[in-house]
Write an enzyme that holds these catalytic residues in place. Structure first.
Site, PDB file in Angstrom:
ATOM      1  N   LYS A 136     -32.284   1.823  13.337  1.00  0.00           N
ATOM      2  CA  LYS A 136     -30.852   1.779  13.600  1.00  0.00           C
ATOM      3  C   LYS A 136     -30.098   2.016  12.295  1.00  0.00           C
ATOM      4  CE  LYS A 136     -29.531   0.610  17.231  1.00  0.00           C
ATOM      5  NZ  LYS A 136     -29.271   1.529  18.365  1.00  0.00           N
ATOM      6  N   LYS A 138     -20.895   0.579   1.246  1.00  0.00           N
ATOM      7  CA  LYS A 138     -21.019   2.031   1.050  1.00  0.00           C
ATOM      8  C   LYS A 138     -21.464   2.743   2.324  1.00  0.00           C
ATOM      9  CE  LYS A 138     -25.816   1.940   0.177  1.00  0.00           C
ATOM     10  NZ  LYS A 138     -27.018   2.509  -0.388  1.00  0.00           N
ATOM     11  N   SER A 177     -43.023  -4.327   0.384  1.00  0.00           N
ATOM     12  CA  SER A 177     -43.837  -3.173  -0.023  1.00  0.00           C
ATOM     13  C   SER A 177     -43.485  -1.909   0.745  1.00  0.00           C
ATOM     14  CB  SER A 177     -45.316  -3.506   0.191  1.00  0.00           C
ATOM     15  OG  SER A 177     -45.507  -3.850   1.565  1.00  0.00           O
ATOM     16  N   PHE A 219     -35.620  -9.871   7.683  1.00  0.00           N
ATOM     17  CA  PHE A 219     -36.831 -10.679   7.483  1.00  0.00           C
ATOM     18  C   PHE A 219     -36.639 -11.811   6.468  1.00  0.00           C
ATOM     19  CE2 PHE A 219     -39.533  -6.619   8.387  1.00  0.00           C
ATOM     20  CZ  PHE A 219     -39.184  -6.708   9.737  1.00  0.00           C
ATOM     21  N   ASN A 222     -40.944   1.576   0.769  1.00  0.00           N
ATOM     22  CA  ASN A 222     -40.975   2.526  -0.338  1.00  0.00           C
ATOM     23  C   ASN A 222     -40.180   2.053  -1.547  1.00  0.00           C
ATOM     24  OD1 ASN A 222     -38.548   3.227   0.855  1.00  0.00           O
ATOM     25  ND2 ASN A 222     -38.957   5.430   0.772  1.00  0.00           N
ATOM     26  N   GLY A 252     -39.734  -1.143  -2.365  1.00  0.00           N
ATOM     27  CA  GLY A 252     -40.551  -2.203  -2.940  1.00  0.00           C
ATOM     28  C   GLY A 252     -41.681  -1.647  -3.792  1.00  0.00           C
TER      29      GLY A 252
END
Lengths: 371, 371
Positions: B323, B230, B41, B122, B43, B45
């Site tokens: 990071k 990228k 959740s 995660f 931005n 998500g």
């Protein structure tokens, strides 16, 4: 640039050349050195002459001297363009071995490598003037972007040169902003060739420098079409800028534009290769043109004004009388699409033209569905 | 976003859903409707949930309700994230049919379509927590960019999901700046799938809107690698910006970067297709990331300081403790190249890492020769 042209006999060395002209290797004295003439002296022509002249000094199989045909102009200052290219490239040294030649026939008569880099509308006339007055073993290359796309197909400059002069013609395209290359900022270019890989490699050696990396692909049509069609996409990118839609949308529009460039080229010429669009002439030139460039800039102004000021008006104001290639190319491409029943296959190309002529508002650039 | 989560029984309709939940067509009452849960959740998500929720209302074969797992945080204001996504996407309505669920197991247990969009570090923990607690017919899709590239090969998030959960996993990547899509600016995305075209098309229907155009390609690895590699190219583009080398050079560096992305992906996975790099996940995401984006921005600052302030220092100052993915990906890619003896094949990738660690000055980004 050397201050004046001195008539040369074939095989003779110009007094303007420096001592390194005759390069004798340990094994042999090179014979049949190639002679290069650049036909055109705008800013890209001048930079091309600079690149070439730096290489002819180093490469044993080229004559040092590079002739550059300069369409003679006497500037308001009284300077002649053939004396210093103060108009198109002030402050840049082209090399002492670049010899400015105001007479076209004299410029080309001894060369066996001709580099064409004039505005495209002059090429037919130039070909007619030099036809029959060039060496039989001439190889040509065109750096001219923006040929016309006629209803029966694109009028490729390389084909025009081959037809009029009876010579093989390669093309060199890419992300090449002349002023940036003039100050030796890193850049790349793509040589497109038809069949003869050896000739293509000779052109690569002639242009390639540590700051100007050239590679060759066997796809004249693909490379040459990139140089024209990108201007249509640049208009689309400019509309997005004018509407302040952000980088995400701009990237999407550029990608769709690249896809249509590829699809259009392949429909016109089955020989065109997908991989060409990954080269400098493809994706890199597109990026440069959609970030800077006057097509993008005028299109941005057009969209900011909600399409209420015409391109004619904006061009007059922003380009000092020059016309945008993108607008006429978009029209020409639209005519081909319409004539062949391909409009639905190319929603971006079609929409750009319809926005240019006021049939659709600039916001339509993001309102077509997936093809 | 619906204000609270209410426990649901499988097949039951949430009281938060509006009346359009059960869509009855003239021919049939749809059965076996798919249930979607978004795991994550942030931005992106939240925007994904918004896109999906607008489509589940319209499409007959999806349940209206979209659950979104929200890692519960109580903000300094006292607001709970599960009540309104004021932290990641303030001011944007996700749709009344998006139900925030703070309990992970509850969020996923009834869904047969799981959308994973969390920070990549995660994912392993999440997979372990939900393993064995999901439906057997689950299809998954990962929107997670930036997996790690280990010496033995990249640790694809889609593979990790398949391995831990025993489910098929597609990916969705592209030029997707969440905040721009949130305000419905036109954008595109690419779904990569392995074998099942039908499932890919189902994902396309679930995400596709008039302002978010999705297409599918059969190339999970190519699509997923684009999303990671990228960021390395964006560092290179940032160096060029910091050195003020102009659009020409930047376009050349982006092109070389795209070429190395393609070549690296193909060396790692022979199934990767060239055409994938023409999709939104390839060239478009690269353009977006090299125009905006924090990798580009920090690299610009790094080059402006002549490499004298480390990335650690700049990240601390510019990213509030986050990071840069590009810097760690560049290191990981370098290790693969070095381990496999490929360093010379990837001069841009190698140079970016060497600049990042201070072995080379930022100017080296344009000082390698043609591969």
């Amino acid at each position: 640039m050397a201050p004046a042209y001195e008539p040369l006999l074939a095989g003779e060395t110009s007094s303007n050349n420096n001592d390194s002209n005759i390069i004798i290797t340990q094994d042999e004295v090179p014979i049949n050195k190639s002679r290069v003439t650049v036909v055109g002296s705008g800013n890209w022509g001048s930079v091309a002459a600079k690149l070439i002249a730096s290489n002819t000094l180093k490469l044993a199989n080229f004559h040092d001297e590079v002739r550059m045909w300069v369409y003679e102009e006497v500037l308001p200052s009284g300077d002649k363009l053939s004396e210093e290219n103060v108009k198109y490239l002030p402050g840049i040294k082209l090399g002492n071995n670049v010899v400015a030649v105001p007479d076209l026939e004299h410029a080309v008569r001894d060369a066996n490598m001709l580099v064409f880099v004039t505005p495209h509308q002059f090429m037919e006339g130039i070909c007619k003037r030099i036809s029959g007055k060039i060496r039989e073993d001439v190889e040509a290359i065109s750096l001219i972007k923006g040929m016309e796309v006629k209803r029966e197909g694109p009028c490729m400059i390389s084909s025009l040169i081959t037809e009029h002069l009876g010579v093989n013609c390669c093309v060199l395209m890419g992300a090449n902003i002349a002023n940036e290359i003039a100050v030796e900022k890193f850049s790349e270019a793509t040589v497109g060739y038809k069949e003869n890989r050896e000739i293509a490699e000779k052109w690569v050696r002639l242009f390639n420098t540590p700051y100007f990396m050239v590679s060759a692909v066997q796809d004249v049509a693909g490379v040459e079409l990139c140089g024209t069609l990108k201007n249509v996409v640049a208009l689309a990118a400019g509309f997005v800028d004018g509407l302040e839609m952000g980088n995400n949308t701009k990237a999407a529009i550029m990608r769709i534009g690249l896809r249509e460039m590829k699809a259009f080229s392949k429909l016109l010429f089955s020989s065109v290769k997908d991989s060409t669009f990954f080269e400098s002439c493809g994706v890199a030139d597109l990026i440069t043109t959609c970030l800077g460039g006057r097509n993008r800039k005028c299109a941005e102004a057009f969209a900011r004004n909600g399409g209420k000021r015409s391109f004619d008006e904006l061009e007059a104001e922003m380009l000092q009388g020059q016309k945008l290639q993108g607008v006429s190319t978009a029209k020409e491409v639209y005519e081909v699409l319409s004539h062949r029943g391909w409009l639905e296959l190319f929603p971006l190309f079609a929409t750009v033209h319809e926005i240019c002529i006021g049939s659709l508002p600039p916001t339509s650039i993001v309102e077509y569905s997936q093809s």
